[in-house]
Design a protein around this motif. Structure first.
Motif, mmCIF file in Angstrom:
data_model
loop_
_atom_site.group_PDB
_atom_site.id
_atom_site.type_symbol
_atom_site.label_atom_id
_atom_site.label_comp_id
_atom_site.label_asym_id
_atom_site.label_seq_id
_atom_site.Cartn_x
_atom_site.Cartn_y
_atom_site.Cartn_z
ATOM 1 N N UNK A 63 85.382 25.852 49.641
ATOM 2 C CA UNK A 63 84.065 25.863 50.266
ATOM 3 C C UNK A 63 83.228 27.038 49.784
ATOM 4 N N UNK A 64 83.841 28.214 49.697
ATOM 5 C CA UNK A 64 83.108 29.393 49.220
ATOM 6 C C UNK A 64 82.709 29.240 47.762
ATOM 7 N N UNK A 65 83.617 28.672 46.960
ATOM 8 C CA UNK A 65 83.320 28.490 45.537
ATOM 9 C C UNK A 65 82.126 27.561 45.337
ATOM 10 N N UNK A 66 82.167 26.391 45.967
ATOM 11 C CA UNK A 66 81.076 25.430 45.787
ATOM 12 C C UNK A 66 79.768 25.948 46.380
ATOM 13 N N UNK A 67 79.868 26.686 47.474
ATOM 14 C CA UNK A 67 78.666 27.249 48.097
ATOM 15 C C UNK A 67 77.959 28.230 47.150
ATOM 16 N N UNK A 68 78.746 28.988 46.394
ATOM 17 C CA UNK A 68 78.175 30.021 45.525
ATOM 18 C C UNK A 68 77.849 29.513 44.123
ATOM 19 N N UNK A 69 78.390 28.342 43.743
ATOM 20 C CA UNK A 69 78.134 27.822 42.399
ATOM 21 C C UNK A 69 76.686 27.373 42.284
ATOM 22 N N UNK A 70 76.047 27.686 41.181
ATOM 23 C CA UNK A 70 74.599 27.477 41.039
ATOM 24 C C UNK A 70 74.221 26.122 40.448
ATOM 25 N N UNK A 71 75.176 25.371 39.934
ATOM 26 C CA UNK A 71 74.844 24.096 39.298
ATOM 27 C C UNK A 71 74.697 22.953 40.297
ATOM 28 N N UNK A 72 74.550 21.751 39.753
ATOM 29 C CA UNK A 72 74.436 20.537 40.575
ATOM 30 C C UNK A 72 75.786 19.833 40.627
ATOM 31 N N UNK A 73 76.002 19.067 41.687
ATOM 32 C CA UNK A 73 77.255 18.321 41.770
ATOM 33 C C UNK A 73 77.106 17.128 42.692
ATOM 34 N N UNK A 74 78.034 16.163 42.497
ATOM 35 C CA UNK A 74 78.248 15.060 43.439
ATOM 36 C C UNK A 74 79.676 15.221 43.944
ATOM 37 N N UNK A 75 79.834 15.366 45.246
ATOM 38 C CA UNK A 75 81.133 15.649 45.847
ATOM 39 C C UNK A 75 81.544 14.506 46.764
ATOM 40 N N UNK A 76 82.618 13.799 46.396
ATOM 41 C CA UNK A 76 83.208 12.792 47.276
ATOM 42 C C UNK A 76 84.207 13.494 48.186
ATOM 43 N N UNK A 77 84.019 13.377 49.489
ATOM 44 C CA UNK A 77 84.918 14.046 50.424
ATOM 45 C C UNK A 77 84.804 13.398 51.798
ATOM 46 N N UNK A 78 85.897 13.509 52.569
ATOM 47 C CA UNK A 78 85.878 13.097 53.973
ATOM 48 C C UNK A 78 85.906 14.317 54.887
ATOM 49 N N UNK A 79 85.676 15.501 54.312
ATOM 50 C CA UNK A 79 85.682 16.744 55.084
ATOM 51 C C UNK A 79 84.245 17.096 55.454
ATOM 52 N N UNK A 80 83.851 16.759 56.680
ATOM 53 C CA UNK A 80 82.458 16.924 57.092
ATOM 54 C C UNK A 80 82.045 18.388 57.111
ATOM 55 N N UNK A 81 82.942 19.277 57.517
ATOM 56 C CA UNK A 81 82.603 20.703 57.559
ATOM 57 C C UNK A 81 82.345 21.238 56.150
ATOM 58 N N UNK A 82 83.177 20.846 55.201
ATOM 59 C CA UNK A 82 82.976 21.255 53.807
ATOM 60 C C UNK A 82 81.640 20.735 53.289
ATOM 61 N N UNK A 83 81.342 19.465 53.543
ATOM 62 C CA UNK A 83 80.101 18.864 53.065
ATOM 63 C C UNK A 83 78.885 19.561 53.678
#
Length: 578
Positions: free
Chosen positions: A165-185
């Motif tokens: 979560x910290x990594x994706x939050x700080x990453x500056x690029x764009x992404x599409x994330x498939x997940x069932x983790x609502x808190x992470x999303x």
């Protein structure tokens, strides 16, 4: 914002049905998109279409000329498993760059938490959480503009989930994330695609808000559909009446008017607001309570691996009806081993030993995360026989209520998807009406709606329940006791946030320890300054936490955490020569 990807009229069919129909979207730089939907709705299929691993029946997928895209799979690819970690990263580079750009791979591995002694380790020898970090490294070495991540949070423990979560939050690029983790999303995305009814619904909102917006749309659509149907019924009634009069009175004008109204009805039906098919699965988890002071007792039990290696000791704990206990800890600490041991003791009539005692009047159920409880060769109907003595009609109705159509009831268990196997196992557990249930990672195969239904069922469960899970949302919304396995001990906490704080502290400590392995002589001035900035930021955070806790009333302070924070502050101050 520049456009990275455009998709027009995308259609895809499986061997039996149409899965995606007329999908359209434009993805721009800065978009951080969460892709959600029911199990089997086509999320992973859409990512594979975007990467070219699958071909659509029709439609176009167009990337910007300079857009670099990386795909992060759910599992480690077979051709990577036998490579060393450093080679697994470098193999993503062109052959002529691999030696000259090795330094980039080394920095990436370090940033991802791998120390130098691990760089030559084989990829198939590291943990599941480390697999996720390695796959991210393979993507990042390509310096992508867009990352496509297919359920990277599956099977991760809480420390690694927090790191991701910290990594994706700080990453500056764009992404599409498939997940069932609502808190992470909610933490890392700014937009949401919801794949439902073969099409894509787009919201410039994070996951929770997007789902609420779609629910409001469903309510509005239902009201509009009802009003439209009322008008259709009114015109149909009038048309029928005119047709009768035209026939009775032999009036051609009335008959012609009736036919015109019928054509108008057809047009209204074609334009009528479509309603969603909705969520087809109703999850149930029923149990029974017993009037006793305990259903299970652990008295300093020593938990070991199958080959006898010690994992942890339990201390003394009692479980009674109505208890819903979450068991938390890092991967490999022994959570699943504990549940498996309890299940084996119960099955083999070892129910009243010196370390583990079951109440003699209870029955116990077990949900194993590998779903091996079900026999692959059984039909769906026969798979329910071991759980409860029921007539065929009762098993049939249980399957239908859980979303399994009658024509599937003789289908073999082996043909089911992971989500469908989970659904079938929950049917069996519910039919059995156990007094104690052991759930080992029950959300691994569930979508968001399934998780919410499970949380509700756990919170209403009348018996006792132990659940091993890394899903923070499920833990916080359904459990009221919390066991934490750490440093070879099982301890109980009344506030799960204290456990999360300990995990965060350990993660920060590990990062500091790894960073301190590299002496200044091996580090550039820029890297030293960056490292010092990180240490100072961590120091400020720790001092703020310590000060805030000391300002609380004495009864609400956490002396154990305060001591940990002070120890970490002392370490950082020593490294910074403060």
């Amino acid at each position: 914002m520049s456009t990275l990807l455009s998709v027009k009229s995308l259609n895809y069919d499986t061997s039996t049905t149409s899965l995606l129909s007329d999908i359209d979207f434009t993805l721009k730089a800065g978009d951080r998109i969460g892709l959600i939907g029911h199990n089997g709705s086509g999320k992973s299929t859409l990512l594979k279409l975007l990467t070219g691993k699958l071909s659509p029946r029709s439609g176009s997928i167009v990337y910007a000329t300079q857009c670099v895209t990386s795909y992060i799979e759910q599992h480690l690819p077979d051709d990577v498993a036998c490579l060393s970690l450093i080679d697994a990263i470098m193999h993503q580079l062109p052959i002529h760059e691999r030696q000259t750009e090795r330094w980039r791979a080394e920095i990436l591995l370090t940033d991802l938490g791998f120390n130098e002694s691990q760089w030559e380790q084989k990829a198939n020898q590291i943990s599941g959480g480390q697999h996720t970090r390695l796959l991210l490294g393979r993507a990042l070495i390509q310096q992508p503009d867009l990352m496509l991540l297919d359920e990277p949070s599956n099977h991760l423990d809480l420390p690694t989930l927090i790191w991701l979560g910290n990594f994706l939050h700080n990453w500056k690029g764009s992404f599409v994330l498939v997940s069932h983790d609502q808190e992470l999303l909610d933490k890392v995305t700014n937009s949401t695609w919801i794949l439902r009814d073969k099409t894509l619904h787009f919201f410039r909102l994070a996951c929770t808000a997007a789902r609420q917006a779609l629910n409001q749309k469903d309510i509005s659509d239902a009201q509009r559909h009802q009003a439209e149907q009322k008008e259709i019924d009114r015109i149909a009634s009038s048309a029928k009446r005119l047709a009768i009069w035209g026939h009775v009175y032999d009036n051609e004008g009335l008959s012609r008017k009736a036919k015109q109204m019928e054509k108008h009805i057809d047009k209204l039906k074609d334009a009528q607001t479509e309603l969603t098919e909705g969520y087809q699965w109703k999850l149930a988890l029923n149990g029974k309570s017993i009037p006793a002071d305990r259903v299970l007792e652990l008295d300093n039990a020593h938990i070991e691996t199958p080959n006898g290696n010690p994992l942890f000791t339990t201390g003394f704990h009692q479980v009674k009806s109505g208890d819903r206990i979450a068991i938390i800890g890092a991967n490999g600490c022994g959570k699943s081993t504990l549940l498996r041991l309890l299940w084996q003791r119960f099955q083999h009539d070892m129910r009243y030993g010196s370390q583990v005692k079951f109440h003699p009047a209870i029955s116990t159920g077990y949900y194993d995360q590998q779903l091996h409880q079900l026999n692959d060769d059984d039909s769906l109907s026969d798979a329910l026989r071991p759980f409860a003595t029921l007539v065929d009609e009762q098993r049939k109705m249980a399957l239908i209520s859980a979303g399994f159509a009658y024509n599937r009831h003789q289908q073999k268990v082996a043909t089911l998807s992971g989500g469908e196997r989970a659904r079938l196992l929950f049917i069996g557990l519910s039919l059995a009406q156990y007094e104690l249930i052991l759930l080992d990672e029950p959300t691994n195969h569930l979508d968001l709606e399934g998780k919410e239904a499970l949380s509700e069922q756990i919170s209403q469960f009348e018996g006792a329940l132990l659940v091993v899970s890394h899903d923070k949302w499920l833990i916080e919304n359904s459990c009221q006791r919390f066991w934490y396995i750490n440093d070879n001990r099982l301890e109980e906490y009344l506030d799960v946030n204290e456990i999360y704080q300990q995990i965060e502290m350990q993660s920060q400590s590990n990062n500091i320890t790894e960073a301190s392995r590299f002496s200044p002589a091996e580090t550039t001035i820029t890297e030293m300054a960056s490292h010092e900035d990180e240490l100072l930021e961590t120091l400020l955070q720790l001092e703020e936490k310590l000060q805030a806790d000391k300002q609380r009333k004495l009864a609400h302070q956490k002396p154990q955490l305060q001591q940990q924070w002070m120890d970490e502050i002392e370490k950082i101050q020593a490294q910074l020569n403060l």
